[in-house]
Design an enzyme around this catalytic site. Structure first.
Site, PDB file in Angstrom:
ATOM      1  N   ASP A 158       0.581  -1.048  -0.046  1.00  0.00           N
ATOM      2  CA  ASP A 158       0.258  -0.280   0.015  1.00  0.00           C
ATOM      3  C   ASP A 158       0.592   0.970  -0.078  1.00  0.00           C
ATOM      4  OD1 ASP A 158      -2.520   1.930   0.324  1.00  0.00           O
ATOM      5  OD2 ASP A 158      -1.606   1.976   2.800  1.00  0.00           O
ATOM      6  N   ASP A 171       0.460   5.282   1.204  1.00  0.00           N
ATOM      7  CA  ASP A 171       0.055   5.835   2.635  1.00  0.00           C
ATOM      8  C   ASP A 171      -0.012   5.094   3.148  1.00  0.00           C
ATOM      9  OD1 ASP A 171      -0.218   8.797   0.716  1.00  0.00           O
ATOM     10  OD2 ASP A 171      -1.946   7.569  -0.430  1.00  0.00           O
ATOM     11  N   ASP A 196      -2.072  -1.035   5.957  1.00  0.00           N
ATOM     12  CA  ASP A 196      -1.484  -0.608   6.947  1.00  0.00           C
ATOM     13  C   ASP A 196      -4.318  -0.617   6.930  1.00  0.00           C
ATOM     14  OD1 ASP A 196      -2.309   2.871   7.258  1.00  0.00           O
ATOM     15  OD2 ASP A 196      -2.181   2.153   5.039  1.00  0.00           O
TER      16      ASP A 196
END
Length: 221
Positions: free
Chosen positions: A11, A13, A170
């Site tokens: 991922d 950000d 996240d």
């Protein structure tokens, strides 16, 4: 542990990049334009993984169903676009992590829900992405995460099978997408999880508290 893994997908950000300062700054700009006082950056940080939706919820308490939301969302995008590289940087350890993975012969790619309008200029501007063999954004395929389509597209571009990939993220949507794609999954607990996140309930195959901890999963010193 995972010596058979051929590719690692990330991922963006909250996993590779700490973009919260610039996302928060865009929201602060909108507040200032309406005569409102700035909020502490920490208020925005936990919601940075949700992009405009999260920033506007913190800044104005507004949700996508509210009247005027779309106009405010577009104003946020415009404000973010002019400052999205002011303070955004890779998390500590990311450069070394990617170098070590490259040395091990594993392919690497990014799968993000960030639109190409923002993600691709960031990828071109930051040297950390030079090693990436695939960069799939939220509008690259007809579906965004948690749908598995973006992850499968990244694997296709890299010429690897999904079962030979690991996806690191996240957000619970990252783990859902990775599992749906048939990939092994790693939860990045150092990212923008928010105080209410119960990472154990995501059923990721592993979890890490810093980028460099990922190396242990591949038995890399």
């Amino acid at each position: 542990m995972w010596r058979d893994v051929r590719a690692v997908l990330f991922d963006l950000d909250g996993t590779l990049l700490d973009s919260a300062p610039d996302l928060g700054a865009a929201a602060q700009h909108l507040r200032a334009s309406q005569g409102l006082a700035p909020l502490p950056l920490i208020r925005y940080r936990a919601h940075a993984g949700s992009g405009a939706r999260g920033m506007l919820r913190v800044a104005f308490g507004i949700t996508p169903e509210a009247e005027g939301y779309e106009a405010l969302r577009q104003a946020f995008f415009d404000a973010y676009e002019v400052r999205m590289l002011d303070a955004t940087r890779p998390f500590g350890g990311v450069d070394e992590l990617l170098a070590r993975l490259a040395e091990s012969g594993r392919g690497m790619g990014v799968v993000t829900n960030k639109s190409e309008r923002f993600a691709l200029p960031i990828a071109r501007a930051l040297p950390v992405f030079e090693r990436m063999q695939a960069f799939v954004c939220g509008d690259t395929t007809p579906h965004a995460k948690p749908h598995p389509a973006p992850l499968l597209e990244a694997a296709r571009r890299m010429g690897v099978e999904a079962r030979d990939c690991v996806y690191v993220g996240d957000d619970e949507r990252d783990i859902q997408a990775g599992r749906a794609a048939g990939m092994r999954t790693v939860a990045a607990r150092y990212g923008y999880l928010g105080s209410e996140a119960n990472v154990a309930s995501w059923n990721a195959d592993a979890a890490i508290d810093s980028p460099l901890q990922l190396l242990k999963l591949f038995n890399l010193p």
